[in-house]
Design an enzyme around this catalytic site. Structure first.
Site, PDB file in Angstrom:
ATOM      1  N   SER A 181       0.795  -1.227   0.000  1.00 54.90           N
ATOM      2  CA  SER A 181       0.000   0.000   0.000  1.00 54.90           C
ATOM      3  C   SER A 181       0.826   1.275   0.000  1.00 54.90           C
ATOM      4  O   SER A 181       0.345   2.307  -0.456  1.00 54.90           O
ATOM      5  CB  SER A 181      -0.951  -0.003   1.195  1.00 54.90           C
ATOM      6  OG  SER A 181      -0.231  -0.178   2.397  1.00 54.90           O
ATOM      7  N   HIS A 209      -5.346  -3.107  -2.989  1.00 51.29           N
ATOM      8  CA  HIS A 209      -4.952  -2.098  -3.983  1.00 51.29           C
ATOM      9  C   HIS A 209      -4.820  -2.681  -5.381  1.00 51.29           C
ATOM     10  O   HIS A 209      -4.329  -2.000  -6.290  1.00 51.29           O
ATOM     11  CB  HIS A 209      -3.640  -1.432  -3.556  1.00 51.29           C
ATOM     12  CG  HIS A 209      -3.779  -0.715  -2.256  1.00 51.29           C
ATOM     13  ND1 HIS A 209      -4.307   0.547  -2.144  1.00 51.29           N
ATOM     14  CD2 HIS A 209      -3.515  -1.122  -0.983  1.00 51.29           C
ATOM     15  CE1 HIS A 209      -4.340   0.909  -0.873  1.00 51.29           C
ATOM     16  NE2 HIS A 209      -3.869  -0.093  -0.138  1.00 51.29           N
ATOM     17  N   LYS A 240     -11.895   0.991  -2.207  1.00 50.88           N
ATOM     18  CA  LYS A 240     -10.811   1.657  -2.937  1.00 50.88           C
ATOM     19  C   LYS A 240     -11.226   1.742  -4.415  1.00 50.88           C
ATOM     20  O   LYS A 240     -12.062   2.579  -4.749  1.00 50.88           O
ATOM     21  CB  LYS A 240      -9.496   0.929  -2.679  1.00 50.88           C
ATOM     22  CG  LYS A 240      -9.177   0.914  -1.162  1.00 50.88           C
ATOM     23  CD  LYS A 240      -7.841   0.351  -0.841  1.00 50.88           C
ATOM     24  CE  LYS A 240      -7.663  -0.019   0.620  1.00 50.88           C
ATOM     25  NZ  LYS A 240      -7.919   0.993   1.613  1.00 50.88           N
TER      26      LYS A 240
HETATM   27  C1  LIG Z   1      -3.391  -3.519   1.980  1.00 51.15           C
HETATM   28  C2  LIG Z   1      -4.558  -3.026   2.751  1.00 51.15           C
HETATM   29  N1  LIG Z   1      -5.375  -3.913   3.345  1.00 51.15           N
HETATM   30  C3  LIG Z   1      -6.449  -3.522   4.063  1.00 51.15           C
HETATM   31  C4  LIG Z   1      -6.759  -2.195   4.202  1.00 51.15           C
HETATM   32  C5  LIG Z   1      -7.938  -1.792   5.028  1.00 51.15           C
HETATM   33  O1  LIG Z   1      -9.054  -1.708   4.210  1.00 51.15           O
HETATM   34  P1  LIG Z   1     -10.292  -0.802   4.659  1.00 51.15           P
HETATM   35  O2  LIG Z   1      -9.915   0.602   4.341  1.00 51.15           O
HETATM   36  O3  LIG Z   1     -11.434  -1.314   3.843  1.00 51.15           O
HETATM   37  O4  LIG Z   1     -10.488  -1.020   6.121  1.00 51.15           O
HETATM   38  C6  LIG Z   1      -5.970  -1.241   3.590  1.00 51.15           C
HETATM   39  C7  LIG Z   1      -6.376   0.178   3.733  1.00 51.15           C
HETATM   40  O5  LIG Z   1      -5.796   1.131   3.575  1.00 51.15           O
HETATM   41  C8  LIG Z   1      -4.831  -1.654   2.862  1.00 51.15           C
HETATM   42  O6  LIG Z   1      -4.016  -0.755   2.297  1.00 51.15           O
END
Ligand SMILES: Cc1ncc(COP(=O)(O)O)c(C=O)c1O
Length: 398
Positions: A181, A209, A240
């Site tokens: 991320s 992502h 996203k």
């Molecule tokens: C790789 C990854 N997994 C999970 C999440 C969490 O997802 P959510 O925003 O739906 O809680 C994020 C959020 O930024 C992320 O970057």
């Protein structure tokens, strides 16, 4: 009235301030998009995860509004109690088909899914192997599972092979972001799948992502690499690229059956609101019928990647719309964000603990709704701002 028992918080906030680590909210308006109003000024938004520009798409909004009218604003209960409404099952069926899996299960958010799914799969006698740059929610889920947490160097398949060969754990779970991320690079999924096959380990991939962005059908990195059948747990988010909210896990039906009974964030939390489900369904339709959005996004990404490389940034491994502009200290990242903002660009400083110490950065994210002039304009503004930043601190990477 402030209560004495909380007096320690003042010093804590001051310490965060002094280290450049205090965070603050930055209200935007009127809706998510390539240009947003911040503090009364229109700025080009380079820090959202709305990669396909769907959060404010009229079809996605209309689907949410229609679902609110038909099914209500909220679900009113956990799915297992009295909250299982028609949009939930419809979205799960669509997600399972999109991912080419037997079944899917919705979660309240990506954080929820990652916090709870590992604990349904491994426990005290087991081990979970996690890339050091995995998202914080994965780390939290691994810790909550009570399995031994073994962190391997970023994308280091050889190190992981050694760790898997030596472990005596009953069950083994390997977990990785598909696209990291804060760095935008891709996990070596094919090699990870091979290792998992060899060592009888389960493979859990977080496509937060990558879903909507990568692969011929936009289903993610596993699809792009043709390894869907070799990933046991396909996790992804709806907030996203899909412009909605929530998350899912897709896989074999027996996996989904187990999670339905054992994943605590599923069992003990209110079901997703119907409008969020309907918005995600409408977004999936756009993903299926408008592949040109992904083509456009990646044309913009190629332009950004070439421009950042010309400015000397290490973006060679980027395989997504996420570009790490690593500046080193918190002070440098904060100064760069402020100077860019003066010039009309909204991009926030990312600091520890979100990224390792000494690698504070701007995380630049593109959307299919941006245009070439915005990419070029940002690159020109960044080039202008860089010479005026504070010098890298002695003893720390710059
Ligand atoms: C790789 C990854 N997994 C999970 C999440 C969490 O997802 P959510 O925003 O739906 O809680 C994020 C959020 O930024 C992320 O970057």
């Amino acid at each position: 009235m402030a209560r004495g028992a909380l007096d320690w918080i003042g010093a804590e906030l001051e310490a965060l301030d002094a280290k450049g680590l205090r965070r603050s909210l930055e209200p935007i308006g009127p809706a998510q998009g390539p240009v947003v109003t911040v503090g009364g000024r229109a700025l080009v938004n380079l820090c959202s995860n709305d990669y396909l520009g769907l959060a404010a798409d009229p079809r996605v909004r209309a689907a949410a509004a229609d679902a609110a009218a038909r099914f209500g604003a909220g679900s009113g209960a956990a799915r297992l109690v009295a909250g299982d409404l028609p949009p939930h099952g419809a979205l799960e069926a669509r997600l399972a088909a999109w991912k080419g899996r037997e079944a899917a299960l919705l979660f309240g958010s990506g954080y929820h899914a990652n916090a709870g799914v590992p604990g349904a799969l491994v426990g005290r006698d087991d081990a979970v192997f996690s890339d050091v740059l995995n998202h914080a929610s994965i780390v939290d889920g691994c810790l909550l599972s009570r399995a031994e947490l073994v962190r391997y160097r970023h994308c280091d398949v050889d190190e992981l092979a050694g760790l898997l060969a030596r472990t005596r754990a009953r069950r083994k779970l390997v977990v990785t972001d598909a696209i990291f991320s804060m760095d935008g690079d891709a996990a070596p999924l094919r090699e990870l799948a091979e290792l998992c096959d060899r060592h009888g380990a389960m493979l859990y991939v977080d496509e937060a992502h990558a879903a909507g962005v990568l692969g011929p059908g936009g289903a993610g990195l596993a699809e792009a690499l043709g390894v869907q059948d070799r990933v046991d747990v396909h996790m992804g988010t709806l907030g996203k690229a899909l412009g909605a909210f929530g998350a899912y896990v897709a896989g074999e039906r027996r996996l989904v059956e187990l999670l339905l009974s054992r994943a605590r964030p599923f069992v003990f939390s209110t079901a997703l609101p119907p409008p969020a489900c309907a918005a995600a369904l409408a977004a999936l339709e756009v993903v299926a019928t408008e592949p040109s959005r992904r083509t456009r996004l990646f044309a913009l990404c190629a332009r950004m990647q070439a421009g950042l490389a010309r400015l000397g940034f290490d973006v060679a491994r980027v395989a997504s719309p996420i570009f790490p502009v690593v500046l080193g200290s918190e002070a440098r990242a904060l100064a760069a964000a402020a100077a860019l903002r003066e010039r009309g660009w909204f991009v926030r400083a990312i600091r520890p603990p979100t990224v390792p110490r000494g690698t504070s950065r701007l995380r630049v994210a593109l959307s299919a709704a941006h245009d070439e002039a915005q990419v070029d304009g940002f690159l020109a503004a960044l080039a202008e701002v860089l010479p005026g930043l504070p010098p890298p601190e002695a003893g720390r990477p710059g």
